[in-house]
Motif scaffolding. Sequence first.
Motif, PDB file in Angstrom:
ATOM      1  N   LEU A  52      46.999 -25.246  -0.892  1.00  0.00           N
ATOM      2  CA  LEU A  52      47.903 -24.248  -1.666  1.00  0.00           C
ATOM      3  C   LEU A  52      48.672 -25.254  -2.524  1.00  0.00           C
ATOM      4  CD1 LEU A  52      49.682 -21.704  -2.152  1.00  0.00           C
ATOM      5  CD2 LEU A  52      51.026 -22.248  -0.259  1.00  0.00           C
ATOM      6  N   LEU A  53      48.658 -24.879  -3.795  1.00  0.00           N
ATOM      7  CA  LEU A  53      49.566 -25.780  -4.881  1.00  0.00           C
ATOM      8  C   LEU A  53      50.752 -25.104  -5.143  1.00  0.00           C
ATOM      9  CD1 LEU A  53      46.584 -26.701  -7.322  1.00  0.00           C
ATOM     10  CD2 LEU A  53      47.378 -28.387  -5.544  1.00  0.00           C
ATOM     11  N   GLY A  54      51.049 -23.783  -5.093  1.00  0.00           N
ATOM     12  CA  GLY A  54      52.306 -23.158  -5.617  1.00  0.00           C
ATOM     13  C   GLY A  54      52.039 -21.704  -5.785  1.00  0.00           C
ATOM     14  N   PHE A  55      52.885 -21.212  -6.328  1.00  0.00           N
ATOM     15  CA  PHE A  55      52.953 -19.800  -6.609  1.00  0.00           C
ATOM     16  C   PHE A  55      52.424 -19.450  -8.001  1.00  0.00           C
ATOM     17  CE2 PHE A  55      56.313 -20.592  -3.772  1.00  0.00           C
ATOM     18  CZ  PHE A  55      56.163 -20.066  -2.571  1.00  0.00           C
ATOM     19  N   GLY A  56      51.746 -18.279  -8.117  1.00  0.00           N
ATOM     20  CA  GLY A  56      51.087 -17.849  -9.190  1.00  0.00           C
ATOM     21  C   GLY A  56      52.107 -17.480 -10.335  1.00  0.00           C
ATOM     22  N   ASP A  57      53.404 -17.397 -10.290  1.00  0.00           N
ATOM     23  CA  ASP A  57      54.429 -17.276 -11.113  1.00  0.00           C
ATOM     24  C   ASP A  57      55.367 -18.238 -11.499  1.00  0.00           C
ATOM     25  OD1 ASP A  57      55.924 -17.511  -8.852  1.00  0.00           O
ATOM     26  OD2 ASP A  57      56.594 -15.342  -9.079  1.00  0.00           O
TER      27      ASP A  57
END
Length: 176
Positions: free
Chosen positions: A168-173
């Motif tokens: 996981l790198l981060g959130f899509g937004d």
Amino acid sequence: MATTYVTSAARGRREILYGITKPNSRIQFSEAMPGDAKAIFYLADHAGLEGIVSKRADSKYRSGRTSNWLKTKSFTVDEFEMMGVEREPGKAAFALLAEPGTGKYVGSAFISLNRDMKERLWKRVQEHAGPPPEAMKKRPATQWVGPGVKLRIKHLRGDHSHIRHASLLGFGDDEA
């Protein structure tokens, strides 16, 4: 530039390997590609392959781990929908992922975020809590999430029906 000589034994091993590699399988056999390793990997990466396996042409074959073989993986970043988070005591946490728009399970991603990002993730999990998807088997250590939470995931190139070596790198937004 150093010249590498391929022995007849090495050619013989390549012929045997070629003979047992099935056509149209996930493993693709290539001809020997002498030259700059970075340039060869660049071509494989841009062809969408998940990576390359290479061996020093002048080295002897030995079973087991050796520095003569090199596996170079090609990664990509895509956006997936979070289905839930699996957290078992004493084990790493994983985000369960679905193909966007379909809700079809495609795999899980290792969660290795800094403290701030983990807190943001847990907050989103709590805000979007939902029932387990009907198609998923019971997973007691999982907090399920309703649709709509998008995650940026780094994973091995290749077949998108089941992602591998994902994190996981981060959130899509978030900004990339």
